[in-house]
Enzyme design. Structure first.
Site, mmCIF file in Angstrom:
data_model
loop_
_atom_site.group_PDB
_atom_site.id
_atom_site.type_symbol
_atom_site.label_atom_id
_atom_site.label_comp_id
_atom_site.label_asym_id
_atom_site.label_seq_id
_atom_site.Cartn_x
_atom_site.Cartn_y
_atom_site.Cartn_z
ATOM 1 N NE ARG A 37 -26.282 -30.385 11.656
ATOM 2 C CZ ARG A 37 -26.114 -30.539 10.355
ATOM 3 N NH1 ARG A 37 -27.163 -30.813 9.578
ATOM 4 N NH2 ARG A 37 -24.941 -30.415 9.826
ATOM 5 C CE LYS A 200 -11.652 -31.679 -6.554
ATOM 6 N NZ LYS A 200 -12.814 -30.837 -6.882
ATOM 7 N N GLY A 379 -19.096 -26.051 6.594
ATOM 8 C CA GLY A 379 -18.705 -24.896 5.779
ATOM 9 C C GLY A 379 -18.378 -23.679 6.632
#
Ligand code: ADP
Ligand code: MG
Length: 399
Positions: A37, A200, A379
């Site tokens: 990063r 999921k 995200g």
């Protein structure tokens, strides 16, 4: 991309206030174990320095829960940045994020110099997007640069609030992410195939619903494929299933068929008699999962089916592993798909991988540099794929 970038600013003599993502993993002695990063921020910082700016950097690190946590200070990141950026004569570091000491340090910077502020999340006002903190941050620079794509889905003082007080533009990392992800979604090359996996269905419903009208084929793998199989009446033993999402799975199958989208589900699977790398395992058809066994990867026939479905695709977006790739015996499906994407990218297809675990799997397979675009924001990339507007992007100046 319709947002201004650092190329649109005359930096001579200006102070750039840059939100970067230095949220790097540290070992227990405070050593950085992966500096990807920090490296990813270098093109933006270099450009600013080369064009006559001084640079004030801000980032969060970890989850300090609104207070100063000694082990989450950004000192190691400042040191690593200086090693990676020797042309900055020095990387200064403050022990505070805002306030008089930060202002004095920022004002003392000469063109070509770099300052890193302390962890933004030490201040309880950061995550509350407190306007006073945003104003205090804004005093530290002349122009705000957002290069923290991975935090752009959060409206915090350092990612969104500060942009209300300064001209705001995108850094190069932010630009590359937006160009790749939004570019692909706005004008998708056909055939466009999406592969969705992971644990999921409920985590990925937004992504599936947003992409379904755009794709030619939708490939489902991973634990979430189980719920689709269950909806079709298969008995799946002890496999991970979400019974509360059965109706959702059914409605997605119907939507796909109505939209003429080919929906591919596993036809065979690697099953095991326990959730463990040294459990007994075998390959079976999805209609033959015995009681007490569970699906932990897609099987060889499914891999072949998915390979064929990806053949000739011009755009492939992949999110979510095909199996429990963290355990070697169940990593084959994920690795095979990674290889197909790497091969596709070498024959002119645009291949995009997003999602924390999916990216980790591609890196583990050693194929990251063969994929057209690896999204750095877990995200944030998911939210973009869901079609959401990211607050840290919305506040940037339009072109
Ligand atoms: P990403 O981070 O790429 O968005 P997710 O977090 O949605 O992906 O899913 C990754 C997780 O899904 C992994 O930890 C993996 O072990 C799990 N997983 C994949 N297939 C299965 C399966 N068949 N049963 C249980 N867990 C699975
Ligand atoms: Mg994940």
């Amino acid at each position: 991309m319709n947002k201004q970038t650092i190329r649109d600013i005359d930096w001579s003599g200006k102070r750039a206030l840059v939100r970067v993502d230095f949220n790097v993993p540290l070992d227990k002695d405070g050593n950085i174990t992966d500096d990807t990063r920090i490296r990813a921020s270098l093109p933006t910082i270099r450009y600013l320095l080369e064009n006559g700016a001084s640079v004030v950097l801000m980032s969060h690190l970890g989850r300090p829960k609104k207070k100063v946590v000694e082990s989450m200070r950004l000192r190691p990141a400042a040191e690593r940045l200086f090693e990676l950026l020797p042309e900055a004569q020095e990387v200064k570091k403050t022990e505070v994020t805002t306030g008089p000491a930060a202002e004095a340090a920022a004002e003392s910077l000469k063109p070509g110099q770099v300052l890193l502020l302390e962890n933004t999340r030490f201040d309880p006002r950061e995550e509350a997007n407190d306007p006073e903190m945003a104003q205090e941050l804004a005093k530290l620079g002349d122009v705000f640069v957002n290069d923290a794509f991975g935090s752009a889905h959060r409206a915090h003082a350092s990612t969104e609030g500060v942009a209300h007080h300064l001209p705001a533009v995108a850094g190069f990392l932010m630009e590359a992410e937006l160009n790749a992800l939004m570019g692909a979604l706005e004008h998708p090359q056909q055939p466009f195939v999406t592969i969705i996996g992971g644990a999921k269905i409920s985590d990925k419903i937004g992504v599936i619903e947003n992409l379904l009208p755009k794709v030619n084929a939708l490939i489902i793998g991973g634990g979430m494929a189980n719920t689709f199989l269950l909806a079709q009446g298969y008995a799946l033993g002890d496999s991970l299933v979400e019974t509360e999402s059965l109706d959702l799975a059914r409605s997605l199958i119907e939507k796909a068929s109505a939209a003429n989208v080919k929906l591919l589900l596993p036809t065979d699977a690697v099953i095991a008699d326990a959730f463990s790398a040294d459990a007994q395992q075998q390959v079976v058809a999805v209609d033959s999962v015995p009681d007490g066994w569970r699906i932990l990867d897609i099987g060889p026939e499914t891999i072949k089916l998915y390979q064929e479905a990806l053949e000739g695709a011009k755009l492939v977006i992949w999110n979510g592993p095909m199996g429990v790739f963290e355990m070697e015996p169940f990593a084959k499906g994920t690795r095979s798909i990674a290889q197909v994407l790497a091969d596709a990218a070498s024959t002119n297809a645009m291949t995009i991988v997003g999602g924390g675990d999916s990216v980790a799997a591609v890196e583990q397979a050693g194929l990251a540099d063969k994929i057209s675009h690896i999204s750095t924001g877990g995200g944030a990339s998911l939210e973009l794929l869901e079609g959401k507007v990211l607050p840290g992007v919305a506040i940037l100046r339009d072109k």
